[in-house]
Design a protein around this motif. Structure first.
Motif, short mmCIF file in Angstrom:
data_model
loop_
_atom_site.label_atom_id
_atom_site.label_comp_id
_atom_site.label_asym_id
_atom_site.label_seq_id
_atom_site.Cartn_x
_atom_site.Cartn_y
_atom_site.Cartn_z
N UNK A 62 44.38 6.11 47.87
CA UNK A 62 45.21 4.94 48.10
C UNK A 62 44.41 3.77 48.67
N UNK A 63 43.57 4.06 49.66
CA UNK A 63 42.81 3.01 50.34
C UNK A 63 41.91 2.26 49.37
N UNK A 64 41.35 2.97 48.41
CA UNK A 64 40.38 2.36 47.51
C UNK A 64 40.99 2.03 46.14
N UNK A 65 42.29 2.18 46.02
CA UNK A 65 42.97 1.78 44.79
C UNK A 65 42.50 2.54 43.56
N UNK A 66 42.18 3.82 43.73
CA UNK A 66 41.69 4.62 42.60
C UNK A 66 42.88 5.05 41.75
N UNK A 67 42.91 4.63 40.50
CA UNK A 67 43.98 5.02 39.59
C UNK A 67 43.47 5.85 38.42
N UNK A 68 42.16 5.90 38.26
CA UNK A 68 41.55 6.69 37.18
C UNK A 68 41.37 8.12 37.67
N UNK A 69 42.06 9.06 37.04
CA UNK A 69 42.00 10.46 37.46
C UNK A 69 40.56 10.96 37.50
N UNK A 70 39.73 10.49 36.59
CA UNK A 70 38.34 10.94 36.52
C UNK A 70 37.55 10.54 37.77
N UNK A 74 35.64 11.05 43.83
CA UNK A 74 34.94 10.13 44.74
C UNK A 74 35.57 10.12 46.12
N UNK A 75 36.83 10.58 46.21
CA UNK A 75 37.53 10.56 47.49
C UNK A 75 37.07 11.68 48.42
N UNK A 126 48.47 9.87 44.40
CA UNK A 126 49.23 8.61 44.33
C UNK A 126 48.98 7.84 43.04
N UNK A 127 50.04 7.33 42.49
CA UNK A 127 50.01 6.42 41.34
C UNK A 127 49.36 7.03 40.09
N UNK A 128 49.24 8.33 40.02
CA UNK A 128 48.63 8.93 38.83
C UNK A 128 49.63 8.93 37.68
N UNK A 129 49.12 8.82 36.47
CA UNK A 129 49.98 8.81 35.29
C UNK A 129 49.55 9.89 34.31
N UNK A 130 50.54 10.59 33.79
CA UNK A 130 50.32 11.56 32.71
C UNK A 130 51.12 11.13 31.48
#
Length: 214
Positions: A62-70, A74-75, A126-130
């Protein structure tokens, strides 16, 4: 290449939800002879419940706005977070690789088994999409919970899964096939419903074959 991820969650080794998911998987594999197939038994090989390190992974996403599952890996920074990621990664890899996710699950206490909930918690960020994937749930319920039945309001099995897959994962293609009245097989007080139970089970088997061939 099409790929099916097949999950079973029933605590019973021989169960109707497993029977239905197995029927779907066999039909799907026959219809997709070149397709990939991954099976995971969430009851026999339980997924651990999430811990604090997992929640820290979510915070970093969330803090780093990561939306790419790949990029979720990095978290993981601390040893504890990397250990938590080591549990998540193979589960998430199986999920992301699948075009179709098949879940065989009974209703326990109006909802889903804790084994299935543990898997959901592990693979959800968070915010992941399938979006674009297909989810199929083959369920077994001790009573009758369909539309118009007295117990429809307490169905937190289908309602929870449907709302979660659509509301969080963004999955629009969600199909449920249920066999109901399974308690009639063991409860003498429900013996008069065994014919209706057999009809529901047979209809569910027919339905899963139809769905699997789509």
């Amino acid at each position: 290449m099409s790929r099916l991820l097949h999950l079973d969650a029933s605590a019973r080794r021989s169960s109707i939800s497993r029977e239905l998911s197995g029927e779907y998987a066999r039909t799907w594999r026959a219809a997709h002879p070149g397709g990939g197939y991954t099976y995971r038994d969430l009851a026999a090989d339980p997924v651990p419940h999430i811990g604090e390190a997992w929640t820290e992974l979510c915070d970093h996403v969330l803090e780093h706005g990561i939306t790419d599952i790949a990029r979720y890996r990095e978290a993981a920074r601390t040893p504890a977070q990397k250990e938590a990621w080591g549990i998540v990664e193979p589960l998430l890899d199986e999920l992301v690789a699948a075009d179709t996710v098949l879940i065989g699950t009974p209703m326990y206490n109006f909802s889903i088994p804790s084994a299935l909930k543990a898997w959901i918690d592990q693979v959800t960020f968070p915010r992941m999409s399938l979006a674009g994937r297909r989810f199929v749930v083959t369920g077994a319920r001790g009573g009758a919970y369909g539309p118009g039945t007295p117990r429809e309001p307490v169905d937190h099995q289908e309602r929870y899964l449907r709302d979660f897959f659509r509301g969080h994962f963004g999955v629009e293609d969600v199909t449920f096939v249920h066999a109901e009245l399974t308690n009639a097989l063991v409860d003498p007080a429900l013996a008069h419903l065994r014919g209706a139970q057999a009809d529901s089970r047979a209809a569910a088997r027919t339905r899963v074959r139809e769905v699997a061939q789509r």
